[in-house]
Design an enzyme around this catalytic site. Structure first.
Site, mmCIF file in Angstrom:
data_model
loop_
_atom_site.group_PDB
_atom_site.id
_atom_site.type_symbol
_atom_site.label_atom_id
_atom_site.label_comp_id
_atom_site.label_asym_id
_atom_site.label_seq_id
_atom_site.Cartn_x
_atom_site.Cartn_y
_atom_site.Cartn_z
ATOM 1 N N ASN A 30 28.683 30.920 -59.714
ATOM 2 C CA ASN A 30 27.967 32.169 -59.403
ATOM 3 C C ASN A 30 27.317 32.679 -60.690
ATOM 4 O O ASN A 30 27.523 32.105 -61.758
ATOM 5 C CB ASN A 30 28.906 33.194 -58.748
ATOM 6 N N ASP A 40 34.115 26.202 -56.982
ATOM 7 C CA ASP A 40 34.102 26.786 -58.335
ATOM 8 C C ASP A 40 35.542 26.995 -58.819
ATOM 9 O O ASP A 40 35.915 26.573 -59.934
ATOM 10 C CB ASP A 40 33.348 28.122 -58.257
HETATM 11 P P1 ADP Z 1 28.843 28.354 -52.256
HETATM 12 O O1 ADP Z 1 29.282 29.685 -52.812
HETATM 13 O O2 ADP Z 1 27.727 27.724 -53.083
HETATM 14 O O3 ADP Z 1 28.539 28.414 -50.800
HETATM 15 P P2 ADP Z 1 31.524 27.211 -51.848
HETATM 16 O O4 ADP Z 1 32.456 26.811 -52.928
HETATM 17 O O5 ADP Z 1 31.899 28.398 -51.015
HETATM 18 O O6 ADP Z 1 30.085 27.374 -52.538
HETATM 19 O O7 ADP Z 1 31.296 25.983 -50.866
HETATM 20 C C1 ADP Z 1 30.477 24.881 -51.151
HETATM 21 C C2 ADP Z 1 31.053 23.644 -50.500
HETATM 22 O O8 ADP Z 1 32.078 23.110 -51.364
HETATM 23 C C3 ADP Z 1 31.738 23.866 -49.148
HETATM 24 O O9 ADP Z 1 31.291 22.837 -48.263
HETATM 25 C C4 ADP Z 1 33.220 23.684 -49.474
HETATM 26 O O10 ADP Z 1 33.929 23.164 -48.351
HETATM 27 C C5 ADP Z 1 33.146 22.664 -50.560
HETATM 28 N N1 ADP Z 1 34.341 22.504 -51.437
HETATM 29 C C6 ADP Z 1 35.342 23.384 -51.692
HETATM 30 N N2 ADP Z 1 36.238 22.830 -52.544
HETATM 31 C C7 ADP Z 1 35.786 21.568 -52.828
HETATM 32 C C8 ADP Z 1 36.259 20.488 -53.633
HETATM 33 N N3 ADP Z 1 37.398 20.574 -54.355
HETATM 34 N N4 ADP Z 1 35.534 19.335 -53.672
HETATM 35 C C9 ADP Z 1 34.377 19.214 -52.966
HETATM 36 N N5 ADP Z 1 33.877 20.197 -52.203
HETATM 37 C C10 ADP Z 1 34.563 21.361 -52.122
#
Ligand code: ADP
Length: 183
Positions: A30, A40
């Site tokens: 972010n 993140d």
């Molecule tokens: P944004 O705020 O950009 O939408 P998010 O973290 O909420 O980012 O989600 C982005 C994508 O990352 C989602 O599809 C989520 O399921 C996925 N995600 C969460 N944790 C992991 C991980 N450890 N490895 C890969 N993808 C992940």
């Protein structure tokens, strides 16, 4: 199972991006760069406290007002298997405004920065499709357009799209098949 696209330069997998032994992983960060939830948070936990320190330094030196949508910033990977983390900020989806150019910028700029740093392998999570609410299929179309356009300019780079769920892998491949992009 890995599916490949674009003459095997693009790999599509299900997995946890923090476990990937690649030259660089991309963080869906972010503006603050100070960590958050979702991928993140997972990256910050796996990289250890030095990542937050490096991000704080980046804020102070390069991005005092925060990292804008679509921009990228580089840190080491610290305790991650990946050598680098490329932090980017995906757009928050808005029904009344097309932000596809900002999402495309995340992918395009991360590929450019990875290539500049001599990376041969780069992995992305599904930027903006979690809490930022970007409709998954629309995001997949943006990603495919960027890959089709930019992979030929980065011949030494192999890109992995690392989806957290099998549903996301299937949904992405369905969009790719419709676009005639699966090898
Ligand atoms: P944004 O705020 O950009 O939408 P998010 O973290 O909420 O980012 O989600 C982005 C994508 O990352 C989602 O599809 C989520 O399921 C996925 N995600 C969460 N944790 C992991 C991980 N450890 N490895 C890969 N993808 C992940």
């Amino acid at each position: 199972m890995t599916r490949t696209l674009f003459d095997q330069q693009l790999h599509v997998i299900q997995g946890d991006i923090t476990r990937l032994r690649v030259d660089a992983i991309v963080n869906a960060a972010n503006h603050s760069l100070m960590g958050g939830g979702g991928v993140d948070g997972a990256i910050h936990r796996a990289a250890g406290p030095n990542l937050k320190k490096a991000c704080r330094e980046l804020r102070e030196t390069d991005w005092p007002d925060g990292l804008p949508d679509g921009e990228v910033a580089l840190t080491d990977g610290f305790e991650l298997p990946a050598r680098y983390v490329i932090h980017t900020v995906g757009p928050v989806h808005a029904k009344t405004k097309d932000k596809s150019h900002l999402l495309a910028g995340c992918y395009r700029n991360a590929m450019r920065l990875a290539a500049e740093k001599g990376c041969e392998s780069l992995a992305f999570p599904a930027i903006s499709t979690g809490v930022y609410g970007y409709p998954f299929e629309e995001a997949a179309e943006v990603v495919l357009d960027v890959m089709r356009d930019r992979l030929p300019h980065h011949e030494a780079l192999t890109v992995t799209l690392c989806f957290f769920s099998e549903e996301d892998v299937s949904a992405f491949l369905a969009v790719a098949e419709r676009a005639g992009a699966v090898d």
